[in-house]
Motif scaffolding. Structure first.
Motif, PDB file in Angstrom:
ATOM      1  N   ARG A 114       0.830  -1.100  -0.093  1.00  0.00           N
ATOM      2  CA  ARG A 114       0.176   0.196  -0.044  1.00  0.00           C
ATOM      3  C   ARG A 114       0.941   1.083  -0.137  1.00  0.00           C
ATOM      4  N   THR A 115       2.190   0.936   0.681  1.00  0.00           N
ATOM      5  CA  THR A 115       2.815   2.377   0.609  1.00  0.00           C
ATOM      6  C   THR A 115       3.504   2.657  -0.545  1.00  0.00           C
ATOM      7  N   VAL A 116       3.649   1.772  -1.494  1.00  0.00           N
ATOM      8  CA  VAL A 116       3.854   1.785  -3.058  1.00  0.00           C
ATOM      9  C   VAL A 116       2.912   2.342  -3.828  1.00  0.00           C
ATOM     10  N   TYR A 117       1.556   1.621  -3.662  1.00  0.00           N
ATOM     11  CA  TYR A 117       0.384   1.791  -4.163  1.00  0.00           C
ATOM     12  C   TYR A 117      -0.061   3.369  -4.091  1.00  0.00           C
ATOM     13  N   ASP A 118       0.252   3.729  -2.870  1.00  0.00           N
ATOM     14  CA  ASP A 118      -0.343   5.069  -2.451  1.00  0.00           C
ATOM     15  C   ASP A 118       0.450   6.618  -3.079  1.00  0.00           C
ATOM     16  N   LYS A 119       1.615   6.207  -3.571  1.00  0.00           N
ATOM     17  CA  LYS A 119       2.368   7.139  -4.524  1.00  0.00           C
ATOM     18  C   LYS A 119       1.668   7.417  -5.865  1.00  0.00           C
ATOM     19  N   GLN A 121      -1.132   8.644  -7.909  1.00  0.00           N
ATOM     20  CA  GLN A 121      -2.032   9.691  -7.988  1.00  0.00           C
ATOM     21  C   GLN A 121      -3.159   9.418  -8.820  1.00  0.00           C
ATOM     22  N   PHE A 122      -3.803   8.374  -8.781  1.00  0.00           N
ATOM     23  CA  PHE A 122      -4.924   7.871  -9.730  1.00  0.00           C
ATOM     24  C   PHE A 122      -6.018   8.995  -9.739  1.00  0.00           C
ATOM     25  N   HIS A 123      -6.335   9.926  -8.994  1.00  0.00           N
ATOM     26  CA  HIS A 123      -7.268  11.049  -8.993  1.00  0.00           C
ATOM     27  C   HIS A 123      -6.872  11.743  -9.822  1.00  0.00           C
ATOM     28  N   ARG A 124      -5.795  12.043 -10.353  1.00  0.00           N
ATOM     29  CA  ARG A 124      -5.322  13.033 -11.450  1.00  0.00           C
ATOM     30  C   ARG A 124      -5.484  12.737 -12.742  1.00  0.00           C
ATOM     31  N   GLU A 128     -11.750   6.289 -16.897  1.00  0.00           N
ATOM     32  CA  GLU A 128     -13.108   5.877 -17.369  1.00  0.00           C
ATOM     33  C   GLU A 128     -13.404   4.674 -16.182  1.00  0.00           C
ATOM     34  N   THR A 129     -12.282   3.749 -16.077  1.00  0.00           N
ATOM     35  CA  THR A 129     -12.597   2.604 -15.044  1.00  0.00           C
ATOM     36  C   THR A 129     -11.819   3.086 -13.660  1.00  0.00           C
ATOM     37  N   LYS A 130     -12.545   2.585 -12.507  1.00  0.00           N
ATOM     38  CA  LYS A 130     -12.176   2.959 -11.254  1.00  0.00           C
ATOM     39  C   LYS A 130     -11.086   1.887 -10.811  1.00  0.00           C
ATOM     40  N   PRO A 131      -9.952   2.468 -10.366  1.00  0.00           N
ATOM     41  CA  PRO A 131      -8.741   1.437 -10.431  1.00  0.00           C
ATOM     42  C   PRO A 131      -8.937   0.420  -9.142  1.00  0.00           C
ATOM     43  N   PHE A 132      -8.398  -0.436  -9.014  1.00  0.00           N
ATOM     44  CA  PHE A 132      -8.572  -1.639  -7.974  1.00  0.00           C
ATOM     45  C   PHE A 132      -7.873  -1.141  -6.851  1.00  0.00           C
ATOM     46  N   ILE A 173       3.579  -0.598  -9.994  1.00  0.00           N
ATOM     47  CA  ILE A 173       3.487  -0.857  -8.811  1.00  0.00           C
ATOM     48  C   ILE A 173       4.074  -2.088  -8.256  1.00  0.00           C
ATOM     49  N   ILE A 174       3.853  -3.052  -8.847  1.00  0.00           N
ATOM     50  CA  ILE A 174       4.212  -4.358  -8.476  1.00  0.00           C
ATOM     51  C   ILE A 174       5.680  -4.420  -8.625  1.00  0.00           C
ATOM     52  N   ASP A 175       6.396  -3.922  -9.801  1.00  0.00           N
ATOM     53  CA  ASP A 175       7.744  -3.876 -10.045  1.00  0.00           C
ATOM     54  C   ASP A 175       8.589  -3.116  -8.879  1.00  0.00           C
TER      55      ASP A 175
END
Length: 680
Positions: A114-119, A121-124, A128-132, A173-175
């Protein structure tokens, strides 16, 4: 020796020539004895113990087999056998080669992910699709590792086409997540197998024979590990009819294609069941035969004794079903520990647990939280406890600890104060406080010392005057408690309003219903559902919150149903509280999901909620293995029974207002004649 105790089928399998051997070990046919017999045969044939690898799915299973072998062989010999779960064995190998690696639990790695994911900024992004969510993406990645050795992007694209535009971000993110793990030497359970495979390819570990228990539960990653080892001989034991872990990445294809994938493979079958009676086995055979027959087989009876036909129990409502089963268990001569109630969905357990408690029948629930340990249930029962016994200090403290800035100490002070103004009666102190002097502050014998300020008589209510409180509350002596703050007073006002509505002489169900509909309980439900939906980042998952609220509402409604037979609230409370000691000790009737029941056996088994869309669960079967997997779950549940099997069905859920049709499995078992709606 172990081989001398085997039946002809088991002996043939245990003494099979070196090569690729698959043993189809149906339910109750003695697979553990066969594996132990096989290892004994290998040792007698001159195979060195260190050249034997036993892979299991639980450490308990490995320990049991090792313990049996030590009855016949020297401990020093048996201890040289490499035995354990796929993960435990892989970890030992990796630690020998790289002592610095550190195994991390899934919860810890989710936080790191989650610390990696939260970097990001999907909101920007204009998506069209809501991210997982971070948690869901982590779980998908874990499932991918278990079920596929291909490319993650391709695996995702095949399943989630609407997320193609996000795949590059997901991969990034996974990398970064994997880079961070490598930097700190962290490994996951999946990593243990992946790294072991890499390590073995570089430095092979040679075994004369690899034995695999519960082979039907292996996933792609575990199968790859087996293949990478390239043993001289392979001995896999399993039952395709008990493959019930598709949701966790298990591939039934591993066992179903064994004969095609391994050269010169031989398949042996164990069909003599020593667990269940003939009528139970016939029912199990009838139903599982509806699945595709990968290898022909049919269970045969291997035990003597009484044969009682399985019994169908039909009830009008879910609640009547749970109460009816509880009454049957109460009347049974079978010890509670030898009885199991098995269900497909955890929600079924709440009703049966509550009904057992009502009859003072102890029970233990494997996994999940007991119905009576759920905070929302305890809160309602604590309110009831106050009504029944206004001197119940602990119930009051339990209630008021939910108020903001009120801990156990202040809650006790409030109770003491209210009891003082109620002349010994808490409820009177809340609703009709007597005009009494405040306790003297300097009396050594006065236990209320410190509750009130010297100036509390003067303007005590003034600090709350413009905060929207009613006159009744502003004039209440509770406002004079020096440590009480706005939020605590708001909580008290709702508690006051609830008690004002409740009449101890009302029926138990009416009282429970009023509590469940009160503003106070709504606040508790809001608080608990928010807590249960909170992610480690502090964010609230709205879907989880809605689901948590529904579950809280369901439990409250279930309590209302439980209370209906009781005219007196005190008798209802006694029925709910009695038996708590036995429950906490974990004794009594076994309440189990089908998955939790696997590998266990009981004299009496009740399989509940055999209704379409409950068992089979249509929602879950659309994701995991379809109707065939649900049928395997039913087969597993049925074959837990040794002597008596009860299959129950209810037509209607009064709480959710849902009508049910009988499960297709009851039709297939020959217990009902009308055709039920089948696969959709």
């Amino acid at each position: 020796m172990p081989t001398s105790q085997l039946n002809p089928q088991q002996l043939e399998a245990a003494t099979a020539p070196f090569g690729n051997n698959l043993i189809i070990a149906s339910a109750g046919t003695g697979k553990t004895s066969t594996i132990v017999g096989r290892i004994a045969h290998l040792l007698k044939s001159g195979v060195l113990p260190e050249k034997i690898l036993l892979l299991t799915f639980t450490n308990k299973a490995a320990a049991e087999m090792v313990a049996r072998l030590k009855r016949y062989f020297d401990s020093n010999v048996i201890d040289k056998i490499e035995a354990g779960t796929f993960h435990a064995v892989s970890y030992r190998w990796l630690k020998q080669r790289n002592p610095k690696i550190t195994l991390k639990q899934p919860g810890e790695l989710k936080t790191l992910f989650r610390t990696v994911y939260d970097k990001r900024q999907f909101h920007r992004l204009n998506l069209e699709t809501k991210p997982f969510s971070a948690t869901y993406l982590y779980e998908l990645y874990s499932l991918y590792q278990n079920s596929s050795l291909g490319n993650f992007g391709s695996w995702m694209e095949e399943r989630y086409k609407e997320h193609i535009s996000l795949l590059d971000i997901y991969q990034d993110i996974i990398d970064e997540f994997e880079d961070t793990k490598r930097e700190f030497g962290f490994v996951s359970f999946n990593d243990l197998l992946l790294l072991a495979i890499e390590s073995i390819k570089k430095e092979p570990i040679v075994f004369d024979e690899v034995l695999v228990d519960e082979y039907q539960d292996t996933n792609a990653l575990q199968e790859e590990l087996i293949n990478t080892l390239k043993p001289k001989s392979l001995f896999c034991v399993g039952d395709y009819d008990q493959s019930i872990y598709a949701f966790n990445g298990a591939k039934i294809e591993n066992i179903s294609t064994f004969a095609q994938r391994y050269p010169n493979a031989k398949v042996y079958s164990l069909s003599v069941n020593y667990r269940s009676s003939e009528p139970i086995l016939k029912l199990a055979n009838r139903v599982i035969a509806k699945n595709e027959r990968i290898y022909p087989k049919e269970l045969k009876v291997g035990r003597a004794g009484e044969s009682i036909p399985p019994k169908l129990l039909v009830y009008d409502t879910l609640f009547e079903q749970y109460q009816g089963i509880a009454k049957l268990i109460k009347q049974s001569l079978t010890s509670y520990e030898d009885i199991a109630v098995i269900f497909r969905n955890n929600s079924s357990a709440d009703g049966i647990e509550a009904s057992l408690r009502e009859l003072n029948i102890p029970c233990r629930r494997k996994g999940g939280t007991s119905f009576f340990d759920a905070k929302e249930v305890r809160f309602i029962l604590d309110i009831v406890a106050i009504i029944v016994n206004p001197k119940d200090l602990m119930a009051f403290i339990n209630i008021f600890e939910y108020a903001k800035n009120v801990g156990a100490s202040l809650a006790k002070d409030i109770f003491t104060s209210l009891t003082h103004f109620g002349e010994g009666n808490l409820i009177k102190g809340v609703l009709n406080p007597a005009v009494r002097d405040l306790p003297k502050l300097n009396s050594k014998s006065n236990r209320q010392l410190g509750l009130f300020d010297e100036s509390s008589e003067i303007g005590a209510a003034s600090r709350f005057a413009f905060m929207g409180f009613s006159k009744e509350i502003l004039n209440h002596p509770v406002v004079k408690i020096s440590r009480i703050e706005k939020e605590a007073l708001q909580f008290f006002e709702k508690f006051y309003n609830l008690l004002k509505e409740l009449n101890p002489n009302s029926s138990a169900s009416y009282i429970i219903e009023r509590i469940a509909k009160s503003e106070l309980f709504k606040d508790i439900a809001q608080m608990l559902s928010t807590q249960r939906a909170k992610l480690k980042t502090g964010e609230i998952d709205s879907e989880k919150k809605d689901e948590a609220k529904k579950r809280i509402e369901y439990k409250a409604k279930l309590l209302i149903e439980l209370a209906k037979p009781y005219r007196e609230i005190a008798r209802f409370l006694n029925a709910m509280i009695l038996g708590g000691g036995e429950l906490s000790e974990g004794e009594g009737v076994n309440l189990l999901t089908v998955h939790a029941s696997k590998g266990l056996e009981f004299k009496d088994v009740y399989i509940v909620d055999l209704a379409d869309n409950r068992f089979p669960n249509r929602k879950l079967m659309s994701k995991n293995g379809g109707l065939e997997e649900e049928r395997r779950l039913f087969y597993v549940a049925v074959t837990r029974a040794q002597e008596r099997l009860y299959l129950s069905f209810a037509k209607y859920d009064k709480i959710r207002k849902v009508e049910y049709k009988p499960s297709i499995f009851l039709f297939e078992a020959g217990l009902i004649k009308e055709v039920v709606e089948n696969e959709k």
